[in-house]
Scaffold this motif. Structure first.
Motif, short mmCIF file in Angstrom:
data_model
loop_
_atom_site.label_atom_id
_atom_site.label_comp_id
_atom_site.label_asym_id
_atom_site.label_seq_id
_atom_site.Cartn_x
_atom_site.Cartn_y
_atom_site.Cartn_z
N THR A 1 -4.75 -0.82 -12.34
CA THR A 1 -5.24 -0.05 -10.90
C THR A 1 -5.01 1.43 -11.31
O THR A 1 -4.29 1.92 -12.52
CB THR A 1 -4.73 -0.43 -9.74
OG1 THR A 1 -3.14 -0.61 -9.80
CG2 THR A 1 -5.12 -2.11 -9.47
N GLY A 2 -5.09 2.33 -10.32
CA GLY A 2 -4.97 3.76 -10.74
C GLY A 2 -3.71 4.14 -11.31
O GLY A 2 -2.66 3.53 -11.33
N ARG B 1 3.84 0.80 -15.09
CA ARG B 1 4.14 -0.38 -15.55
C ARG B 1 3.65 -1.33 -14.06
O ARG B 1 3.96 -2.54 -14.08
CB ARG B 1 5.63 -0.62 -15.71
CG ARG B 1 6.15 -0.01 -17.08
CD ARG B 1 7.44 -0.11 -17.39
NE ARG B 1 7.73 0.43 -18.68
CZ ARG B 1 9.04 1.05 -18.94
NH1 ARG B 1 9.97 0.74 -18.16
NH2 ARG B 1 9.11 1.57 -19.98
N VAL B 2 3.17 -0.65 -13.14
CA VAL B 2 2.82 -1.24 -12.00
C VAL B 2 1.25 -1.51 -11.91
O VAL B 2 0.61 -0.70 -12.17
CB VAL B 2 3.23 -0.53 -10.71
CG1 VAL B 2 2.78 -1.23 -9.47
CG2 VAL B 2 4.63 -0.05 -10.65
N VAL B 3 0.88 -2.81 -11.79
CA VAL B 3 -0.49 -3.43 -11.62
C VAL B 3 -0.62 -4.03 -10.59
O VAL B 3 0.09 -4.24 -9.63
CB VAL B 3 -0.62 -4.10 -12.91
CG1 VAL B 3 -0.13 -3.48 -14.46
CG2 VAL B 3 0.52 -5.61 -12.74
N ARG C 1 0.89 -1.11 0.10
CA ARG C 1 -0.09 0.12 0.14
C ARG C 1 0.88 1.27 -0.05
O ARG C 1 0.32 2.13 -0.61
CB ARG C 1 -1.00 0.02 1.24
CG ARG C 1 -2.07 -0.98 0.98
CD ARG C 1 -3.12 -0.62 2.13
NE ARG C 1 -4.16 -1.70 1.96
CZ ARG C 1 -5.36 -1.50 2.03
NH1 ARG C 1 -5.75 -0.09 2.52
NH2 ARG C 1 -6.38 -2.24 1.94
N ALA C 2 1.91 1.01 0.58
CA ALA C 2 2.74 2.38 0.59
C ALA C 2 3.40 2.69 -0.48
O ALA C 2 3.69 3.83 -0.85
CB ALA C 2 3.99 2.10 1.94
N VAL C 3 3.81 1.40 -1.07
CA VAL C 3 4.20 1.53 -2.67
C VAL C 3 3.36 2.13 -3.37
O VAL C 3 3.84 2.87 -4.38
CB VAL C 3 4.75 0.05 -2.90
CG1 VAL C 3 5.25 0.08 -4.44
CG2 VAL C 3 6.10 -0.09 -2.28
N GLY C 4 2.27 1.71 -3.32
CA GLY C 4 1.12 2.23 -4.22
C GLY C 4 1.11 3.58 -4.13
O GLY C 4 0.85 4.41 -5.27
#
Length: 169
Positions: A144-145, A135-137, A116-119
């Motif tokens: 996602t957002g 590139r983050v899913v 979550r912190a990474v997000g």
């Protein structure tokens, strides 16, 4: 004294605002970008070719959108917390055309419970596209957002996967 300026450039995913601070790229924002600072914080407007740093950004972006560049080589000056900067640095290790989950990115930072912190840090990335937060899913591979909107994220991933033609959104 810090000098901050900005330029507007067209791109296949809409107008981009490039922000340079002391000759390095400090921001790349799309239209309606979430977490976009107010325009007046970007300093004076210049033409992209009026500043070598912005001219180089513009050239590399053009090559990227044309499919001829898979890794940017630019001086960056993103401002964030130490954790945010670690996340943003790790984003540059995600290969062109590939994706990773927030959890996998957190694990690569040695903090497997911090997805979550990474997000949150990923969402505050001030240098979109060049620092490839698109590139983050999600854990299941879902989109996602994305600060520039899911349509742009889908388009960028499609471009990198050879699925999109570089046309305006």
């Amino acid at each position: 004294m810090t000098t901050t300026v900005y330029a507007l450039v067209d791109s296949p995913c809409g107008p981009l605002t490039l922000v340079a601070r002391d000759g390095a790229l400090a921001g790349l924002y799309m239209t309606d970008h979430r977490h976009r600072p107010p325009l007046e914080s970007f300093g004076a407007r210049v033409e992209p070719d009026g500043l070598p740093a912005l001219a180089e950004v513009s050239e590399q972006l053009s090559a990227y959108f044309a499919g001829g560049l898979t890794r940017f080589d630019l001086p960056l000056a993103a401002v964030g917390t130490p954790f945010q900067r670690r996340v943003w640095s790790a984003l540059n290790d995600i290969p062109y055309g590939e994706t990773v989950s927030y959890g996998r990115l957190a694990a690569s930072l040695g903090q497997p419970g911090a997805s979550r912190a990474v997000g949150l840090a990923n969402g505050k990335n001030p240098i979109s596209i060049i620092v490839p937060c698109h590139r983050v899913v999600g854990a299941n591979g879902s989109l996602t957002g994305y600060g520039g909107g899911l349509e742009r994220k889908r388009w960028l991933l499609g471009l990198e996967g050879g699925l999109c033609r570089p046309t305006l959104i």
